[in-house]
Enzyme design. Structure first.
Site, PDB file in Angstrom:
ATOM      1  N   ASP A  34       1.914   4.074   2.731  1.00  0.00           N
ATOM      2  CA  ASP A  34       0.856   4.900   2.129  1.00  0.00           C
ATOM      3  C   ASP A  34       1.437   6.007   1.239  1.00  0.00           C
ATOM      4  OD1 ASP A  34      -1.770   5.420   1.550  1.00  0.00           O
ATOM      5  OD2 ASP A  34      -2.300   6.272   3.488  1.00  0.00           O
ATOM      6  N   ASP A  35       1.861   7.118   1.840  1.00  0.00           N
ATOM      7  CA  ASP A  35       2.429   8.252   1.100  1.00  0.00           C
ATOM      8  C   ASP A  35       3.654   8.742   1.870  1.00  0.00           C
ATOM      9  OD1 ASP A  35       0.143   8.837  -0.981  1.00  0.00           O
ATOM     10  OD2 ASP A  35      -0.837   8.555   0.952  1.00  0.00           O
ATOM     11  N   GLU A  81     -10.927   3.615   6.268  1.00  0.00           N
ATOM     12  CA  GLU A  81      -9.879   4.536   6.745  1.00  0.00           C
ATOM     13  C   GLU A  81     -10.613   5.632   7.514  1.00  0.00           C
ATOM     14  OE1 GLU A  81      -7.877   6.770   3.643  1.00  0.00           O
ATOM     15  OE2 GLU A  81      -6.229   7.389   4.963  1.00  0.00           O
ATOM     16  N   HIS A 107       1.282   4.755  -2.531  1.00  0.00           N
ATOM     17  CA  HIS A 107       0.887   5.530  -3.721  1.00  0.00           C
ATOM     18  C   HIS A 107       2.155   6.165  -4.273  1.00  0.00           C
ATOM     19  CE1 HIS A 107      -3.417   5.322  -2.502  1.00  0.00           C
ATOM     20  NE2 HIS A 107      -2.867   5.222  -1.299  1.00  0.00           N
ATOM     21  N   HIS A 160       0.873  -1.195   0.000  1.00  0.00           N
ATOM     22  CA  HIS A 160       0.000   0.000   0.000  1.00  0.00           C
ATOM     23  C   HIS A 160       0.900   1.232   0.000  1.00  0.00           C
ATOM     24  CE1 HIS A 160      -3.697   2.176   2.017  1.00  0.00           C
ATOM     25  NE2 HIS A 160      -3.060   2.973   1.160  1.00  0.00           N
ATOM     26  N   HIS A 183      -9.504   0.940  -1.044  1.00  0.00           N
ATOM     27  CA  HIS A 183      -9.443   1.626   0.245  1.00  0.00           C
ATOM     28  C   HIS A 183     -10.840   1.564   0.873  1.00  0.00           C
ATOM     29  CE1 HIS A 183      -5.675   3.188  -1.231  1.00  0.00           C
ATOM     30  NE2 HIS A 183      -5.517   4.056  -0.259  1.00  0.00           N
TER      31      HIS A 183
HETATM   32  N1  HPA Z   1      -6.517   7.365   1.187  1.00  0.00           N
HETATM   33  C1  HPA Z   1      -7.200   7.675   0.088  1.00  0.00           C
HETATM   34  N2  HPA Z   1      -6.632   8.115  -1.019  1.00  0.00           N
HETATM   35  C2  HPA Z   1      -5.308   8.265  -1.048  1.00  0.00           C
HETATM   36  C3  HPA Z   1      -4.541   7.967   0.053  1.00  0.00           C
HETATM   37  C4  HPA Z   1      -5.173   7.483   1.233  1.00  0.00           C
HETATM   38  O1  HPA Z   1      -4.561   7.178   2.275  1.00  0.00           O
HETATM   39  N3  HPA Z   1      -3.261   8.236  -0.293  1.00  0.00           N
HETATM   40  C5  HPA Z   1      -3.262   8.650  -1.566  1.00  0.00           C
HETATM   41  N4  HPA Z   1      -4.504   8.677  -2.035  1.00  0.00           N
HETATM   42 ZN    ZN Z   2      -3.672   4.829   0.523  1.00  0.00          ZN
END
Ligand code: HPA
Ligand code: ZN
Length: 352
Positions: free
Chosen positions: A287-288, A209, A28, A26, A206
């Site tokens: 994630d990012d 969250e 991006h 996971h 997703h």
């Molecule tokens: N959630 C939803 N969209 C996203 C995320 C995330 O954590 N990171 C990049 N796009």
């Molecule tokens: Zn994500």
């Protein structure tokens, strides 16, 4: 394999977390764009940014929720114009991944973020696919691409993106669903996911969250996904927890992301221990990483530091789960699982 994990001293844990082989499922790729690279690409492409300096941009990374992050994340991606930009971005990530002993990385990418700005999808996919090939050849990291649909856009737009992407079918292994979760439930994309399943693509989404457990149910039953991205709000629903545990449905959990986007006030309140205790196939992911304060090993280190109930046994479980949940071939998965056991066997011997 039975090993006496208890003989591994707790102060050996950070080194073991760093050194153990692992998969990242996971991440991006647009979220790996460091401010320095954003400014370098802006200069190379003549793009004017609404921030004067790297420091000013980094100072804007104070998020209150998912949307406050997404606004800045999409602005950062505006510097990506040419195939070389996508290649350079992904290679920078793969070099970091190799340092973290990531042997397999399944990367999300958001084609609509780029096609909406007039960048052809071929530019995006060719640059990223070439980076995956180079990472395997030069770094020994196995990479694969998962195309994400932006859920704040329509299902018709997702279908259009899928059509364009199918000219490059050999370069991606699956599809996902990301962007603003609340108000955009998984079932909004039922038809396009059905089409993707017919095409033999892997399916993830997703869910849970910021969205409620109902979104996780819908991702499972309407989209029929093979993994849930995040999914941490599942702990609110015992029946859902039961379903996730008995089906070994993987959850790709992102601890630093959850704290930065205020899903939890502090890492000490993160529900990862509860997910593992309930027998779920939970994994740790970044994630990012350029936006949330750390790459994969930093996520492992900070999570274990804040949650003392997590032990060497959990570390082994999390890495083993990452291989189990990956879409790699069975032979690779077995090889990585054996390398993981070897790393832990060495740590056990060292602790005795
Ligand atoms: N959630 C939803 N969209 C996203 C995320 C995330 O954590 N990171 C990049 N796009
Ligand atoms: Zn994500």
């Amino acid at each position: 394999m039975t090993m006496n994990f208890d003989s591994i001293p707790r102060d050996h844990l950070p080194a073991l977390l760093r050194a153990m082989p692992k998969a990242e499922l996971h991440m991006h790729i647009e979220g790996s764009l460091e401010p320095e690279l954003i400014f370098a690409l802006a200069k190379r492409n003549g793009v004017v940014l609404p921030y004067a300096s790297v420091e000013e941009l980094r100072a804007a990374y104070a998020f209150t929720d998912l949307q406050s992050f997404l606004d800045i994340y999409y602005a950062g991606a505006s510097v990506l114009l040419r195939e070389e930009d996508f290649f350079d971005m992904a290679m920078a990530y793969f070099r970091r991944a190799a340092i973290d002993h990531i042997v397999r990385a399944e990367l999300f990418f958001d084609p609509q973020t780029h096609t909406e700005r007039g960048v052809p999808i071929a530019t995006v996919i060719n640059g990223l696919a070439r980076a995956c090939e180079t990472a395997q050849r030069e770094l020994g990291v196995s990479g694969a691409l998962i195309l994400c649909f932006l859920r704040h856009l329509s299902e018709a737009a997702a279908f259009e993106t899928l059509e364009q992407a199918l000219a490059h079918r050999e370069h991606f292994i699956g599809v996902g669903l990301d962007s603003s979760e609340l108000g955009h439930p998984p079932e909004k994309f039922s038809r396009v996911f059905t089409r993707c399943r017919e095409l033999g693509l892997h399916l993830v989404a997703h869910a849970g969250e910021e969205g409620p457990p109902a979104y996780v149910w819908s991702a499972l039953d309407e989209l029929r996904v093979q993994r849930i991205d995040h999914g941490v709000r599942s702990v609110e629903d015992p029946a859902l927890m039961q379903r996730l545990a008995t089906t070994r449905m993987p959850l790709t959990v992102c601890p630093l992301s959850n704290v930065k986007l205020c899903v939890y006030p502090t890492m000490a309140q993160h529900q990862l221990p509860a997910l593992l205790e309930a027998g779920l196939c939970a994994t740790i992911n970044s994630d990012d990483p350029a936006y949330f304060g750390g790459y994969l090993n930093q996520n492992f280190i900070e999570t274990f530091e804040a949650l003392p109930q997590l032990t060497a046994r959990h570390a082994h479980r999390l890495a083993a789960n990452s291989f189990e949940a990956s879409f790699a071939g069975a032979k690779d998965k077995l090889r990585w699982a054996r390398a993981l056991d070897a790393a832990f066997a060495a740590a056990v011997r060292q602790g005795q």
